[in-house]
Enzyme design. Structure first.
Site, PDB file in Angstrom:
ATOM      1  N   SER A   1       0.826  -1.205   0.000  1.00 42.98           N
ATOM      2  CA  SER A   1       0.000   0.000   0.000  1.00 42.98           C
ATOM      3  C   SER A   1       0.859   1.253   0.000  1.00 42.98           C
ATOM      4  O   SER A   1       0.508   2.245  -0.637  1.00 42.98           O
ATOM      5  CB  SER A   1      -0.973  -0.003   1.180  1.00 42.98           C
ATOM      6  OG  SER A   1      -0.287  -0.143   2.404  1.00 42.98           O
ATOM      7  N   GLU A   2       1.992   1.235   0.707  1.00 47.67           N
ATOM      8  CA  GLU A   2       2.927   2.360   0.653  1.00 47.67           C
ATOM      9  C   GLU A   2       4.368   1.892   0.803  1.00 47.67           C
ATOM     10  O   GLU A   2       4.649   0.907   1.504  1.00 47.67           O
ATOM     11  CB  GLU A   2       2.648   3.414   1.739  1.00 47.67           C
ATOM     12  CG  GLU A   2       1.619   4.459   1.369  1.00 47.67           C
ATOM     13  CD  GLU A   2       0.204   4.003   1.657  1.00 47.67           C
ATOM     14  OE1 GLU A   2      -0.741   4.629   1.146  1.00 47.67           O
ATOM     15  OE2 GLU A   2       0.042   3.012   2.401  1.00 47.67           O
ATOM     16  N   THR A   3       5.255   2.630   0.145  1.00 50.11           N
ATOM     17  CA  THR A   3       6.693   2.537   0.376  1.00 50.11           C
ATOM     18  C   THR A   3       7.161   3.897   0.869  1.00 50.11           C
ATOM     19  O   THR A   3       6.818   4.930   0.282  1.00 50.11           O
ATOM     20  CB  THR A   3       7.456   2.150  -0.910  1.00 50.11           C
ATOM     21  OG1 THR A   3       7.061   0.837  -1.320  1.00 50.11           O
ATOM     22  CG2 THR A   3       8.957   2.174  -0.683  1.00 50.11           C
TER      23      THR A   3
END
Length: 286
Positions: free
Chosen positions: A45-47
């Site tokens: 979902s996020e880096t």
């Protein structure tokens, strides 16, 4: 160029729970296209990406704690605020670069954010995002996108980016199976579905889920930024300054919330899942 990467599960004390985020500490910023490619390759979902040098124009940090420039990317776009990615980034820096520190500062698109730790409990200090009433919102369209009965919707509000749909049943929040295509067509960023759970015998006060197909995330497993919106909302509704929150995705995660002036303190645990190395061709370096 070879870059170290780590992946943490945020808002959980065990792997395979909470929300996974990748963390990459860079010696200097790479071009945006490369950052986006790395985030897409990670397919989380996020880096979170960090550099130790602050950008020109950053205001003075709120403390003398170690400070970093932090950015977050979904698989499709850069975003302005990410709680679980910040938690993962802080846990990584505490473990690898600043083992004696108790606080870290991050310059972001949302201004300065801080993370403190007390043992293995981490606390994010984020701006509160009080959702505004939307009396003219098309409740039928939201009901269709969420695949729920219109009569279950109590009200619809909107924070700076995310819409909030309040329903009358915590069990409905836990069981809903939305139409992600309709959500993407209906709202630009995403929908937080939420309900009061304080009276249903659970060990948390509120329950929520977050759907953001418009930014490449059908369901965000556990979302710190969403709780900067639903936290202030439910504190106002329930007359509280602290809340225990549960995000009821398949992975699930718990967050402890505290209101402090125009800020929301969001506390949780984090578990390290993996460490490794990624390779970026030299042609992608600035």
């Amino acid at each position: 160029m070879h870059l170290d990467i780590a992946q943490y599960d945020s808002f959980t004390d065990t792997v395979f729970g909470g929300n996974p985020a990748a963390v990459v500490v860079l010696p200097r910023w790479l071009d945006v296209a490369t950052l986006q490619n790395i985030a897409a390759e990670n397919n989380l979902s996020e880096t979170a990406f960090l550099v130790a040098e602050l950008p020109t124009g950053a205001v003075t940090p709120p403390s003398d704690a170690p400070a970093y420039h932090l950015k977050w990317f979904t698989p499709t776009t850069e975003i302005e605020l990410c709680g679980h990615g910040t938690l993962a980034a802080a846990a990584h820096l505490f473990a690898t670069a600043h083992p004696e520190a108790q606080r870290l500062e991050f310059w972001t698109l949302s201004g300065w954010l801080s993370v403190t730790r007390d043992g293995d409990l981490y606390t994010l200090d984020f701006p509160a995002d009080h959702p505004a009433e939307l009396p003219e919102a098309d409740a039928d369209a939201f009901a269709a996108a969420l695949v729920i009965d219109r009569d279950h919707i109590v009200e619809i509000r909107k924070g700076s980016s995310k819409h909030v749909v309040v329903v009358d049943s915590p069990d409905l929040v836990r069981s809903v199976r939305p139409d992600f295509g309709k959500i993407a067509d209906l709202v630009e960023h995403g929908i937080i579905l939420t309900a009061d759970a304080s009276g249903d015998g659970s060990d948390h006060d509120i329950v929520s889920r977050c759907f953001a197909p418009g930014v490449g995330i059908d369901e965000d497993p556990v979302t710190g930024s969403a709780h900067t919106v639903v936290g202030p909302y439910w504190m106002d509704q329930l007359g509280r300054t602290t809340l225990s929150a549960f995000q009821a995705s398949a992975r699930g995660g718990r967050l402890e919330l505290e209101q402090r002036d125009d800020r929301v303190l969001i506390s949780g645990h984090v578990a390290l899942y993996l460490t490794g190395t990624i390779t970026v061709p030299d042609t992608h370096l600035n």
